[in-house]
Design an enzyme around this catalytic site. Sequence first.
Site, PDB file in Angstrom:
ATOM      1  N   SER A   1      50.307  38.131  35.244  1.00 48.96           N
ATOM      2  CA  SER A   1      49.184  38.676  36.001  1.00 48.96           C
ATOM      3  C   SER A   1      48.596  37.688  37.009  1.00 48.96           C
ATOM      4  CB  SER A   1      48.125  39.170  35.020  1.00 48.96           C
ATOM      5  OG  SER A   1      47.105  39.794  35.701  1.00 48.96           O
ATOM      6  N   HIS A   2      47.344  37.341  36.786  1.00 50.50           N
ATOM      7  CA  HIS A   2      46.594  36.494  37.712  1.00 50.50           C
ATOM      8  C   HIS A   2      46.775  35.017  37.398  1.00 50.50           C
ATOM      9  CE1 HIS A   2      44.553  37.406  34.046  1.00 50.50           C
ATOM     10  NE2 HIS A   2      43.854  36.287  34.180  1.00 50.50           N
TER      11      HIS A   2
ATOM     12  N   ASP B   1      50.395  40.422  39.991  1.00 45.31           N
ATOM     13  CA  ASP B   1      51.179  41.627  39.701  1.00 45.31           C
ATOM     14  C   ASP B   1      50.582  42.896  40.308  1.00 45.31           C
ATOM     15  OD1 ASP B   1      49.031  41.474  37.877  1.00 45.31           O
ATOM     16  OD2 ASP B   1      50.066  42.745  36.442  1.00 45.31           O
TER      17      ASP B   1
ATOM     18  N   LYS C   1      45.639  49.650  35.950  1.00 45.25           N
ATOM     19  CA  LYS C   1      44.740  49.471  37.073  1.00 45.25           C
ATOM     20  C   LYS C   1      45.581  49.204  38.316  1.00 45.25           C
ATOM     21  CE  LYS C   1      43.575  44.721  35.672  1.00 45.25           C
ATOM     22  NZ  LYS C   1      44.108  44.506  34.334  1.00 45.25           N
TER      23      LYS C   1
ATOM     24  N   ASP D   1      47.635  44.506  40.024  1.00 43.84           N
ATOM     25  CA  ASP D   1      46.737  45.485  39.406  1.00 43.84           C
ATOM     26  C   ASP D   1      45.258  45.151  39.633  1.00 43.84           C
ATOM     27  OD1 ASP D   1      46.794  43.355  37.657  1.00 43.84           O
ATOM     28  OD2 ASP D   1      47.353  44.518  35.885  1.00 43.84           O
ATOM     29  N   ARG D   2      44.949  43.906  39.968  1.00 42.07           N
ATOM     30  CA  ARG D   2      43.539  43.559  40.221  1.00 42.07           C
ATOM     31  C   ARG D   2      43.219  43.609  41.713  1.00 42.07           C
ATOM     32  NH1 ARG D   2      41.603  38.778  36.234  1.00 42.07           N
ATOM     33  NH2 ARG D   2      42.552  39.614  34.365  1.00 42.07           N
TER      34      ARG D   2
ATOM     35  N   ASP E   1      45.972  40.489  42.823  1.00 43.43           N
ATOM     36  CA  ASP E   1      46.488  39.400  41.988  1.00 43.43           C
ATOM     37  C   ASP E   1      48.016  39.391  41.964  1.00 43.43           C
ATOM     38  OD1 ASP E   1      46.920  41.630  40.378  1.00 43.43           O
ATOM     39  OD2 ASP E   1      46.452  40.570  38.528  1.00 43.43           O
TER      40      ASP E   1
END
Length: 559
Positions: free
Chosen positions: A115-116, A289, A388, A291-292, A287
């Site tokens: 992710s982030h 991947d 998300k 999603d953010r 981010d």
Amino acid sequence: MLSAVTVPTVPHEGQKPGTSGLRKKVKVFLQENYTENFIQSIIDALGKDVVGSTLVVGGDGRYLVKEVVDLIIKISAANGVSRLLVGQNGILSTPAVSCIIRKYKTLGGIVLTASHNPGGIDNDFGIKYNCSNGGPAPDQTTNEIYKLTTAIKEYKIVPELKCAIDKIGVQNFTVEGKPFVVEVIDSVRDYVDYMKEIFDFPLIKRLIQGSEQRKPFNVLIDSMNGVTGPYVQRVFVEELGASEKNVRRVVPLEDFGGAHPDPNLTYAADLVNAVKSGDYDFGAAFDGDGDRNMIIGRGAFFVTPSDSLAVLANNLHHIPYFQRTGVRGFARSMPTAAAVDRVAAAKGQEMFEVPTGWKYFGNLMDAGRLSLCGEESFGTGSDHVREKDGLWAALAWLSVLAATGKSVEDILKSHWAEFGRNYFTRYDYEECASDPCNEMMQVLEKRITEPGFVGSAHDSADKTYVVKLADNFSYMDPIDQSVSMKQGLRIIFEDGSRIVMRLSGTGSSGATVRLYIDSYEAKNVVGDAQVMLRPLIDVALQLSQLPQYTGRDAPTVIT
Ligand code: G16
């Protein structure tokens, strides 16, 4: 014909998935059979459904993604999976995986991302499983995967299977006499086709390009060298007529160019400065991947994720998807500020408060009781997928801006004038020593659940806060009645202000303490959040003894 072989192995400790999958340092995943064990355990957790199934595979382009895609192909083939849909070069954003699982009705998918968290050989990697609804596996499944990792004795693999993932197309193999297909797919196409159904692209294009009545709306979209680069290029430059100057860092890099790909005021400071000093009406960052999201307006006017959720909830009627489906309920994670609750009340919508973790929204969406949800951790999304979705959030905002003709700041100010404002901040203390943090949480839990704590008064500056409720949050899923305990300590005061404290479930080493502060003002709505919340922050630090336990006198990140 290719043959499967069975390789003996021994369990590795610590393969318990966190808030969203297993996240560890790359070097942990590089230990002998560490990654193989986890992939085999995911497949074993799927039981007999795996034979003859189709799975989606992709990741955020970080270091190790391609190698692990190759392992997943070889291990899936050996375990009777019939077909894999693999993003070209292993690239698929997290929301795109969700979209593809749903569109092609696959058994599920494996997403390779931390992710982030930063990427590269010295940084982080992650693996998570998403179910047939496109959402992250629920606790029961991740618990089962973990259990399997603790007892694993062997994994199956087809070592001779060679599959190129750089070219789009279908590759056919025969494994143990049965057909096995790998379809390398365009990473972007299905997702972009879907966005064109959800949003009015010509409307957003007129906003960005300008018209006789209105000058172009100047956007700056930052992919932070994460997976959204190709998606942003296709959507903003090719479809919406933005220029190359409107997008930045759109090439996915294995180490994100050294960036910490977390879209907040600290780690996306480059974007914030560019928007502040440039002639931009809108900025967005995503981010690693995808999603953010972070949304800012002219002059880098910051929209908190909690406010972003509330504003979108109040404006969904501008988006074609919701004009077709109608709106059925809102939700937020427990630490997220309660701004959206006020919109739900005004609109007569059902409102849910779930633990931190997108996986908790899935059941509500599948049951048709949830259309829009979000989290303070820069996550916003709807029931169009079960993750998300950063790019979706930016397009949703642009839809609202195009339909209303207002600036980002004006939209926020009129929203606060109508509903009042939930001031919110989050303090992160990253990579602290684990033991003292665990002790701090235990001591605080004991203190706030002791008789007499409810009703106690806490003074700070010229304010007095009286405790109305204090607990370790637990949640019963209204659809399947599953219960998730100990999801974060919360202290709620008589005036509705809240202190929430929990340990992050996404870090790869040590402990990250998150302190969330939320306080509502009906009239005094244009203050500085850090100033407004200072008295409550001091109460939280004093009650928890956080500086003493962590040795930190300041957070590493404030959002
Ligand atoms: C994941 C989850 C989110 C959660 C976030 C932060 O996001 O999907 O639901 O809010 O982690 O979790 P924590 O506070 O435990 O670190 P992502 O973007 O990391 O997948």
